[in-house]
Design an enzyme around this catalytic site. Structure first.
Site, PDB file in Angstrom:
ATOM      1  N   ASP A  36       0.848  -1.191   0.000  1.00 31.75           N
ATOM      2  CA  ASP A  36       0.000   0.000   0.000  1.00 31.75           C
ATOM      3  C   ASP A  36       0.886   1.243   0.000  1.00 31.75           C
ATOM      4  O   ASP A  36       1.881   1.322   0.726  1.00 31.75           O
ATOM      5  CB  ASP A  36      -0.921  -0.004   1.227  1.00 31.75           C
ATOM      6  CG  ASP A  36      -2.062   1.001   1.093  1.00 31.75           C
ATOM      7  OD1 ASP A  36      -3.224   0.567   0.987  1.00 31.75           O
ATOM      8  OD2 ASP A  36      -1.786   2.219   1.088  1.00 31.75           O
ATOM      9  N   ASN A  93     -13.066  -2.851   2.576  1.00 30.53           N
ATOM     10  CA  ASN A  93     -14.057  -1.789   2.688  1.00 30.53           C
ATOM     11  C   ASN A  93     -15.023  -1.855   1.513  1.00 30.53           C
ATOM     12  O   ASN A  93     -14.609  -2.126   0.389  1.00 30.53           O
ATOM     13  CB  ASN A  93     -13.347  -0.436   2.707  1.00 30.53           C
ATOM     14  CG  ASN A  93     -12.408  -0.293   3.895  1.00 30.53           C
ATOM     15  OD1 ASN A  93     -12.719  -0.765   4.981  1.00 30.53           O
ATOM     16  ND2 ASN A  93     -11.263   0.349   3.681  1.00 30.53           N
ATOM     17  N   VAL A 102     -10.890   3.031  -3.895  1.00 28.49           N
ATOM     18  CA  VAL A 102     -10.516   2.432  -5.179  1.00 28.49           C
ATOM     19  C   VAL A 102     -11.519   1.320  -5.468  1.00 28.49           C
ATOM     20  O   VAL A 102     -11.673   0.380  -4.663  1.00 28.49           O
ATOM     21  CB  VAL A 102      -9.077   1.867  -5.157  1.00 28.49           C
ATOM     22  CG1 VAL A 102      -8.744   1.235  -6.502  1.00 28.49           C
ATOM     23  CG2 VAL A 102      -8.069   2.973  -4.824  1.00 28.49           C
ATOM     24  N   HIS A 106     -10.206  -5.111  -3.018  1.00 34.97           N
ATOM     25  CA  HIS A 106      -8.865  -5.347  -2.481  1.00 34.97           C
ATOM     26  C   HIS A 106      -8.989  -5.710  -1.014  1.00 34.97           C
ATOM     27  O   HIS A 106      -9.711  -5.061  -0.258  1.00 34.97           O
ATOM     28  CB  HIS A 106      -7.964  -4.125  -2.663  1.00 34.97           C
ATOM     29  CG  HIS A 106      -8.610  -2.823  -2.302  1.00 34.97           C
ATOM     30  ND1 HIS A 106      -9.517  -2.185  -3.126  1.00 34.97           N
ATOM     31  CD2 HIS A 106      -8.504  -2.049  -1.197  1.00 34.97           C
ATOM     32  CE1 HIS A 106      -9.924  -1.074  -2.543  1.00 34.97           C
ATOM     33  NE2 HIS A 106      -9.329  -0.976  -1.367  1.00 34.97           N
ATOM     34  N   HIS A 108      -7.174  -5.638   2.333  1.00 36.68           N
ATOM     35  CA  HIS A 108      -6.044  -5.044   3.068  1.00 36.68           C
ATOM     36  C   HIS A 108      -5.454  -6.131   3.965  1.00 36.68           C
ATOM     37  O   HIS A 108      -6.200  -6.838   4.653  1.00 36.68           O
ATOM     38  CB  HIS A 108      -6.524  -3.896   3.965  1.00 36.68           C
ATOM     39  CG  HIS A 108      -7.015  -2.688   3.233  1.00 36.68           C
ATOM     40  ND1 HIS A 108      -6.236  -1.581   3.026  1.00 36.68           N
ATOM     41  CD2 HIS A 108      -8.220  -2.420   2.672  1.00 36.68           C
ATOM     42  CE1 HIS A 108      -6.935  -0.657   2.370  1.00 36.68           C
ATOM     43  NE2 HIS A 108      -8.151  -1.142   2.144  1.00 36.68           N
TER      44      HIS A 108
HETATM   45  P1  AMP Z   1      -9.709   1.662   0.256  1.00 35.16           P
HETATM   46  O1  AMP Z   1      -9.761   3.009   0.949  1.00 35.16           O
HETATM   47  O2  AMP Z   1     -10.153   0.518   1.090  1.00 35.16           O
HETATM   48  O3  AMP Z   1     -10.399   1.708  -1.101  1.00 35.16           O
HETATM   49  O4  AMP Z   1      -8.169   1.380   0.002  1.00 35.16           O
HETATM   50  C1  AMP Z   1      -7.466   1.912  -1.088  1.00 35.16           C
HETATM   51  C2  AMP Z   1      -6.011   1.807  -0.727  1.00 35.16           C
HETATM   52  O5  AMP Z   1      -5.244   1.963  -1.912  1.00 35.16           O
HETATM   53  C3  AMP Z   1      -5.524   2.877   0.250  1.00 35.16           C
HETATM   54  O6  AMP Z   1      -5.013   2.250   1.423  1.00 35.16           O
HETATM   55  C4  AMP Z   1      -4.458   3.622  -0.541  1.00 35.16           C
HETATM   56  O7  AMP Z   1      -3.369   4.021   0.258  1.00 35.16           O
HETATM   57  C5  AMP Z   1      -4.047   2.600  -1.573  1.00 35.16           C
HETATM   58  N1  AMP Z   1      -3.484   3.120  -2.808  1.00 35.16           N
HETATM   59  C6  AMP Z   1      -3.945   4.156  -3.559  1.00 35.16           C
HETATM   60  N2  AMP Z   1      -3.174   4.331  -4.644  1.00 35.16           N
HETATM   61  C7  AMP Z   1      -2.210   3.379  -4.590  1.00 35.16           C
HETATM   62  C8  AMP Z   1      -1.108   3.034  -5.429  1.00 35.16           C
HETATM   63  N3  AMP Z   1      -0.842   3.709  -6.561  1.00 35.16           N
HETATM   64  N4  AMP Z   1      -0.308   2.012  -5.052  1.00 35.16           N
HETATM   65  C9  AMP Z   1      -0.559   1.347  -3.916  1.00 35.16           C
HETATM   66  N5  AMP Z   1      -1.584   1.606  -3.091  1.00 35.16           N
HETATM   67  C10 AMP Z   1      -2.398   2.606  -3.415  1.00 35.16           C
END
Ligand code: AMP
Ligand code: ZN
Length: 120
Positions: A36, A93, A102, A106, A108
């Site tokens: 992350d 989430n 995103v 995914h 975590h």
């Molecule tokens: P969520 O808030 O559950 O959708 O998690 C999205 C996660 O993606 C967050 O923890 C961000 O820090 C992570 N994230 C966003 N952009 C990137 C990226 N380019 N590479 C790796 N992680 C990312």
């Protein structure tokens, strides 16, 4: 891959294709995992299906296998990185109220510190 061979606006599909860089720590034919970019623990990885699925709400009954594979990847990464003991957390989430930002599912994977409960 994304939905098709043309450019996709999905960030995580672009990581899968290599169009966006990421520190990939695990991959097999169904899932990949990468660090992350804004880690919330000493270990914070995201485990994603190679096939684009927007959120838990878009899962189909036929997606049981891929959902299981996300958890099996978490098990394998924990073993590979040596934190099966003392343990770790996985979390996913779904939509705005839970903080999903995103829209490619995914899992975590967090480890390396005491993790409080309940989460914020
Ligand atoms: P969520 O808030 O559950 O959708 O998690 C999205 C996660 O993606 C967050 O923890 C961000 O820090 C992570 N994230 C966003 N952009 C990137 C990226 N380019 N590479 C790796 N992680 C990312
Ligand atoms: Zn995607």
């Amino acid at each position: 891959m994304g939905q098709n061979s043309s450019k996709t606006s999905c960030l995580f599909c672009n990581i899968i294709t290599g169009d966006v860089d990421a520190n990939i720590i695990f991959h097999n034919k169904d899932v990949i995992a990468f660090t992350d970019i804004n880690p919330q623990a000493p270990v914070h990885a995201l485990i994603i299906p190679q096939r684009h699925i927007e959120s838990i709400n878009e899962l189909e009954d036929t997606d049981k296998e891929i959902v299981g594979k996300l958890f099996l990847a978490a098990r394998d990464i924990a073993k590979q990185e040596g934190f099966s003991q003392p343990g770790y957390r996985v979390a996913m989430n779904c939509n705005a109220a839970a903080g999903q930002t995103v829209f490619h599912i995914h899992l975590h994977l967090l480890a390396g510190r005491e993790l409080g409960w309940p989460p914020g």
